[in-house]
Design an enzyme around this catalytic site. Structure first.
Site, PDB file in Angstrom:
ATOM      1  N   MET A  40       0.826  -1.211   0.000  1.00  0.00           N
ATOM      2  CA  MET A  40       0.000   0.000   0.000  1.00  0.00           C
ATOM      3  C   MET A  40       0.859   1.260   0.000  1.00  0.00           C
ATOM      4  SD  MET A  40      -2.956  -1.105  -0.431  1.00  0.00           S
ATOM      5  CE  MET A  40      -3.667   0.524  -0.440  1.00  0.00           C
ATOM      6  N   GLU A  41       1.979   1.214   0.689  1.00  0.00           N
ATOM      7  CA  GLU A  41       2.882   2.364   0.704  1.00  0.00           C
ATOM      8  C   GLU A  41       3.476   2.607  -0.681  1.00  0.00           C
ATOM      9  OE1 GLU A  41       2.165   1.239   4.842  1.00  0.00           O
ATOM     10  OE2 GLU A  41       2.547   0.075   3.036  1.00  0.00           O
ATOM     11  N   ASP A  94      -0.999  18.064 -10.870  1.00  0.00           N
ATOM     12  CA  ASP A  94      -1.196  19.367 -10.243  1.00  0.00           C
ATOM     13  C   ASP A  94      -0.258  20.415 -10.815  1.00  0.00           C
ATOM     14  OD1 ASP A  94      -2.240  21.240  -8.260  1.00  0.00           O
ATOM     15  OD2 ASP A  94      -0.283  21.007  -7.292  1.00  0.00           O
TER      16      ASP A  94
END
Length: 158
Positions: free
Chosen positions: A113-114, A128
């Site tokens: 998950m990390e 972004d």
């Protein structure tokens, strides 16, 4: 809900009890891609983005994302992460960037998950920083490509 470790016998979500698991060395590698317009690719790879070094900032964001995983994913255990490496490699054929994250720990549960969070956070940071010139960028194909350590042993994607 048999086979899904984050659900109890009643089907309620719960944090898995890892207290009886052995402490072992564990590693996970995840990858993903962000596709973009050729002009955006050129701006990023030539270092011309108005917000600065897109690849460098995304690398740091990926590292931070890995460290913050248990704060973002409700049932993840906080782990003593011993290594996080995030690489963003230009992929001219997309055009876009390939993102790879490697995470290591010595603990009672894995770091898949990390690694996935590191890749996701890095990709979101690229978006972004470049969205002013390309809102159509696509984050894609995020997956675990290697997991090793623990009871289940080694997994490598084909």
């Amino acid at each position: 809900m048999s086979g899904l470790s984050h659900f109890d016998a009643k089907g309620d979500a719960h944090m898995v009890d890892v207290s009886d698991k052995a402490v072992t060395s564990r590693v996970a590698v995840a990858e993903g891609y962000i596709r973009m317009a050729q002009e955006t690719f050129d701006i990023i790879t030539e270092g011309r983005a108005k917000k600065g070094d897109v690849i460098g900032v995304a690398r740091l964001a990926g590292i931070m994302g890995a460290k913050k995983t248990p704060e973002l994913i409700p049932l993840c255990h906080p782990l003593p992460i011993t290594k996080v490496a995030v690489e963003l490699t230009p992929a001219p054929d997309l055009p876009g960037l390939r993102i790879e994250a490697t995470v290591k720990t010595t603990g009672q549960t894995g770091v898949e998950m990390e690694a996935l969070t590191a890749v996701s956070t890095a990709a979101l940071t690229v978006y972004d920083m470049a969205k002013a010139v390309d809102k159509a960028m696509e984050i894609t194909s995020i997956r675990v490509v290697l997991k090793d350590g623990g009871k289940s042993g080694r997994y490598e994607a084909s």
